[in-house]
Design an enzyme around this catalytic site. Structure first.
Site, mmCIF file in Angstrom:
data_model
loop_
_atom_site.group_PDB
_atom_site.id
_atom_site.type_symbol
_atom_site.label_atom_id
_atom_site.label_comp_id
_atom_site.label_asym_id
_atom_site.label_seq_id
_atom_site.Cartn_x
_atom_site.Cartn_y
_atom_site.Cartn_z
ATOM 1 N N ASP A 1 0.860 -1.188 0.000
ATOM 2 C CA ASP A 1 0.000 0.000 0.000
ATOM 3 C C ASP A 1 0.893 1.234 0.000
ATOM 4 O O ASP A 1 2.002 1.197 -0.538
ATOM 5 C CB ASP A 1 -0.921 -0.068 1.236
ATOM 6 C CG ASP A 1 -2.178 0.777 1.095
ATOM 7 O OD1 ASP A 1 -2.066 2.006 1.046
ATOM 8 O OD2 ASP A 1 -3.286 0.210 1.047
ATOM 9 N N HIS B 1 -3.536 5.904 3.894
ATOM 10 C CA HIS B 1 -4.231 4.727 3.357
ATOM 11 C C HIS B 1 -3.610 3.423 3.860
ATOM 12 O O HIS B 1 -4.310 2.512 4.315
ATOM 13 C CB HIS B 1 -4.181 4.791 1.829
ATOM 14 C CG HIS B 1 -5.146 3.898 1.120
ATOM 15 N ND1 HIS B 1 -4.864 2.585 0.839
ATOM 16 C CD2 HIS B 1 -6.386 4.127 0.628
ATOM 17 C CE1 HIS B 1 -5.889 2.055 0.199
ATOM 18 N NE2 HIS B 1 -6.835 2.967 0.053
ATOM 19 N N VAL C 1 -5.637 -13.808 -8.220
ATOM 20 C CA VAL C 1 -5.857 -12.826 -7.159
ATOM 21 C C VAL C 1 -7.288 -12.978 -6.644
ATOM 22 O O VAL C 1 -8.233 -13.059 -7.433
ATOM 23 C CB VAL C 1 -5.632 -11.391 -7.677
ATOM 24 C CG1 VAL C 1 -5.856 -10.378 -6.562
ATOM 25 C CG2 VAL C 1 -4.227 -11.250 -8.250
ATOM 26 N N SER D 1 -10.984 -0.883 -0.874
ATOM 27 C CA SER D 1 -9.688 -1.083 -0.204
ATOM 28 C C SER D 1 -9.864 -1.447 1.262
ATOM 29 O O SER D 1 -8.922 -1.925 1.882
ATOM 30 C CB SER D 1 -8.840 0.190 -0.263
ATOM 31 O OG SER D 1 -8.281 0.368 -1.527
#
Ligand SMILES: [Ca+2]
Ligand SMILES: [Ca+2]
Ligand SMILES: [Ca+2]
Length: 430
Positions: free
Chosen positions: A175, A224, A321, A370
């Site tokens: 991130d 974030h 993924v 997210s």
């Protein structure tokens, strides 16, 4: 120093509020964040015309043909290029774009050369919240304990944490880095993190007071990574987080940086590689990195995106993924949440409470896919503590099999929100 911090904090507050107004955001008060030393330089050169911000224009990515008899640098030299180094952990190298040639033109020339197996742009990849559509908001109604927030209670965190707390599990968070001094993360981060944006060994969050991607929001990615890491730990408090920085302060990175970071995290022995950006399936360097990480026994979990559209195709879902989209507190698809046949699972993602690098309070409320995905990464850590023998895919399938179906609540979206909503209680039940 206190006065300076106070003023800079207010400037940031103003900037975020203006950004919220410009983007039609909810207008909620932004957090008052403690500013570090602002770095003066932009994080990436301006993008070439027509390519996404962050795409490298000085080099492209190339993979040598398998049966090549001459060294690849000689091949590149014969094309007027030069090898600038490998994308670590993959079979790709960075190849300099010759003078007077566009990156796309050079990719086309490489692709037509029999000595080159594949070539592509080193694409700029944006975190879902990097477009300024959702911003973190501070407030006075924040939970003292992140684990007691209504969305986690609703999905069974109390029963789950009575069975498992994720002990012994290592989760890489790829991130914007982390503010390691945050009280919530203190003592819960693993050594060995890395920064693939600055190419150094310190994955601390940084911001530069610049709107690097020229979207009207300054440093919209600040906090974030800290926020996402805290959500993994809210679900799995005894797991450890390996911070890996792949996104800058405006939440942009490159496909080569994300690919190298994925393999790096797998080689560090991470059980879970949590990626806050998903690459389009045609980005082959990331696909190869994901395959390599899976061969090393790691799972790769990522957010589905905040496009609000059906753009997560089956091909993306098949790329190895595990993609997570966002639901609101009524288990309806969040209006910003991407969906489609490639989504594996859904989890709460609206007004999630997480740690934020601000003065007071040191938490924030933020919405986005997210923040759904780290709940799933934390859930995987809970399962791994309970079952050290099963393969990663068996545990991922357990998360899907035990999910609460939400299709009936979301007419028209059947099969497009994954297997349903993450259920921590059911997933960890004996
Ligand atoms: Ca750094
Ligand atoms: Ca920006
Ligand atoms: Ca910035």
């Amino acid at each position: 120093m206190g006065t300076m911090n106070f003023r800079l904090g207010h400037l940031l507050l103003l900037a975020l509020a203006l950004a919220a107004a410009a983007c039609g955001g909810g207008g909620a008060p932004a957090n008052q964040a403690a500013p570090p030393e602002p770095a003066p330089a932009p994080e990436a050169p301006p993008p070439p015309d027509g390519t996404p911000y962050g795409t490298a224009d000085g080099h492209v990515l190339a993979k040598p043909a398998a049966d090549l008899l001459v060294p690849f640098p000689l091949v590149l030299a014969s094309l007027g290029s030069a090898e600038l180094g490998p994308v670590e952990g993959t079979s790709y190298v960075r190849a300099r774009v010759p003078q007077g040639e566009t990156p796309a033109g050079f990719v086309a020339r490489l692709e037509s050369d029999a000595r080159v197996a594949a070539a592509e742009l080193d694409l700029g990849l944006a975190g879902p919240e990097g477009n300024g559509r959702t911003i973190p908001a501070g407030g006075t109604l924040l939970s003292v304990s992140l684990a007691s927030q209504p969305d986690l209670v609703r999905i069974g965190i109390d029963a789950a944490q009575a069975r498992s707390r994720g002990a012994g599990v290592l989760v890489a968070v790829l991130d914007s880095g982390v503010v390691a001094g945050h009280a919530f993360l203190d003592g819960r981060l693993a050594e060995g993190g890395r920064d693939f944006v600055r190419d150094d060994a310190d994955p601390a969050e940084e911001r530069n007071a610049l709107d690097d991607d020229e979207d009207g929001a300054i440093d919209e990615g600040w906090g974030h990574g800290t926020f996402v890491a805290s959500l993994v730990l809210a679900v799995a408090p005894d797991a450890r987080v390996l911070p890996v920085r792949v996104l800058g302060s405006d939440l942009f990175g490159t496909s080569s940086g994300v690919a190298a970071a994925i393999v790096y995290a797998a080689r560090q022995g991470c059980d879970v590689i949590h990626v806050s950006v998903s690459a389009p399936p045609e980005v082959r360097v990331v696909r190869e990195a994901v395959e390599n990480a899976r061969l090393l026994g790691a799972v790769v979990i990522a957010s589905a995106g905040n496009s609000g559209a059906e753009d997560v195709g089956a091909e993306q879902g098949a790329s190895g993924v595990f993609l997570v989209t966002a639901l609101d507190p009524d288990d309806l698809r969040a209006e910003f949440a991407s969906f489609g046949a490639g989504v594996a699972l859904a989890a709460p993602g609206v007004d999630v409470h997480g740690a934020f690098p601000s003065v007071d309070p040191d938490t924030a409320v933020w919405s986005g896919t997210s923040f759904s995905a780290p709940l799933v990464s934390g859930a995987f850590a809970l399962l791994r503590e309970l079952d050290v023998l099963s393969s990663p895919d068996v545990l991922l399938e357990r998360l899907r099999r035990t999910a609460m179906p939400v299709d009936a609540l979301n007419p028209g979206l059947e099969g497009k929100l994954g297997a349903g909503r993450l259920d921590l209680d059911a997933a960890t039940a004996p």
